[in-house]
Design an enzyme around this catalytic site. Structure first.
Site, PDB file in Angstrom:
ATOM      1  N   ASP A  25       0.785  -1.248   0.000  1.00 20.18           N
ATOM      2  CA  ASP A  25       0.000   0.000   0.000  1.00 20.18           C
ATOM      3  C   ASP A  25       0.814   1.293   0.000  1.00 20.18           C
ATOM      4  O   ASP A  25       0.449   2.255   0.691  1.00 20.18           O
ATOM      5  CB  ASP A  25      -0.963   0.002   1.191  1.00 20.18           C
ATOM      6  N   LYS A 130      -6.657  -4.702  -3.187  1.00 23.43           N
ATOM      7  CA  LYS A 130      -7.238  -5.478  -2.086  1.00 23.43           C
ATOM      8  C   LYS A 130      -8.292  -4.630  -1.366  1.00 23.43           C
ATOM      9  O   LYS A 130      -8.056  -3.461  -1.068  1.00 23.43           O
ATOM     10  CB  LYS A 130      -6.146  -5.947  -1.114  1.00 23.43           C
ATOM     11  N   CYS A 163      -2.215  -2.639   7.665  1.00 21.11           N
ATOM     12  CA  CYS A 163      -2.194  -3.567   6.527  1.00 21.11           C
ATOM     13  C   CYS A 163      -0.952  -4.456   6.498  1.00 21.11           C
ATOM     14  O   CYS A 163      -1.015  -5.600   6.062  1.00 21.11           O
ATOM     15  CB  CYS A 163      -2.348  -2.793   5.226  1.00 21.11           C
TER      16      CYS A 163
END
Ligand code: C5J
Length: 221
Positions: A25, A130, A163
């Site tokens: 990310d 995702k 995450c």
């Protein structure tokens, strides 16, 4: 195998291409002003400091032809994969799907959802969208790793306790030997990053190992 003096004990890193670099990310929504991270009230500038470190690892894996997988957290444009609970959480001024300065917040394909230019993937590199915090949830990640014969995962990206940690725990449960790069990950909250590193390597490496990028680079060169 290369050996690193990782914590809590030595980590054996395969040099036959069965280790993958996972970059979680590193997207504009979390690193640049005007994105989701800032909408949640965070100072986004501190996350930018890890970009050069991840770049070095990215280059090293590219040079060796080893697998690199990047993820982006984002939702379909109709938000069909975004639970209402996630959209409503936090009472922030900008919600997922709202128009923001970099396009719709946390929607796949929007400018803000893209990876920061310094870490842009090559056309043949894998990027997985995702919908959740964990990169294994509702994605083809497990199939991709298995197809490439991957057994070891080197984790970088943001945010350490959300995450990155979620994905590392998912990977640990699936049997991967996981190492978190201490200076290749960060959080909006320094104390949360420090706690996560401790949690990962506590109890004899209950989730995995931690080491610096320099240690990883030295081991594989
Ligand atoms: C959030 C992340 N939402 N990449 N995502 O914090 O950690």
């Amino acid at each position: 195998m290369a050996t690193l003096a990782a914590q809590p004990y030595d980590y054996s890193l395969p040099t036959d291409g069965s280790a993958a670099l996972i970059i979680i990310d590193m997207q504009r929504d979390f690193l640049e002003p005007g994105g989701f991270g800032e909408a949640l009230g965070n100072d986004v500038t501190r996350l930018q400091a890890i970009v050069p470190t991840i770049q070095k690892l990215q280059q090293a894996f590219r040079d060796r032809g080893w697998l690199i997988v990047q993820t982006v957290e984002g939702h379909q444009s109709d938000l069909s994969d975004c639970p209402p609970s996630k959209r409503e959480r936090g009472q922030s001024s900008l919600k997922i799907g709202d128009p923001g300065p970099m396009g719709r917040i946390l929607v796949l394909g929007e400018p803000g959802n893209g990876i920061v230019p310094a870490l842009a993937p090559k056309p043949d590199e894998i990027v997985i969208g995702k919908p959740g915090k964990g990169a294994f949830y509702a994605t083809p990640l497990q199939d991709i790793l298995q197809a490439h014969g991957i057994t070891h995962l080197i984790f970088t990206g943001v945010t350490t306790e959300v995450c990155v940690q979620t994905t590392m725990r998912e990977a640990n449960d699936r049997g991967y030997e996981c190492l978190l790069v201490e200076d290749g990950t960060d959080s909006y909250f320094p104390a949360f990053k420090a706690s996560t590193l401790e949690m990962v390597r506590a109890q004899g490496g209950i989730v995995g190992w931690t080491a610096t990028a320099e240690q990883v680079l030295a081991a594989i060169s």
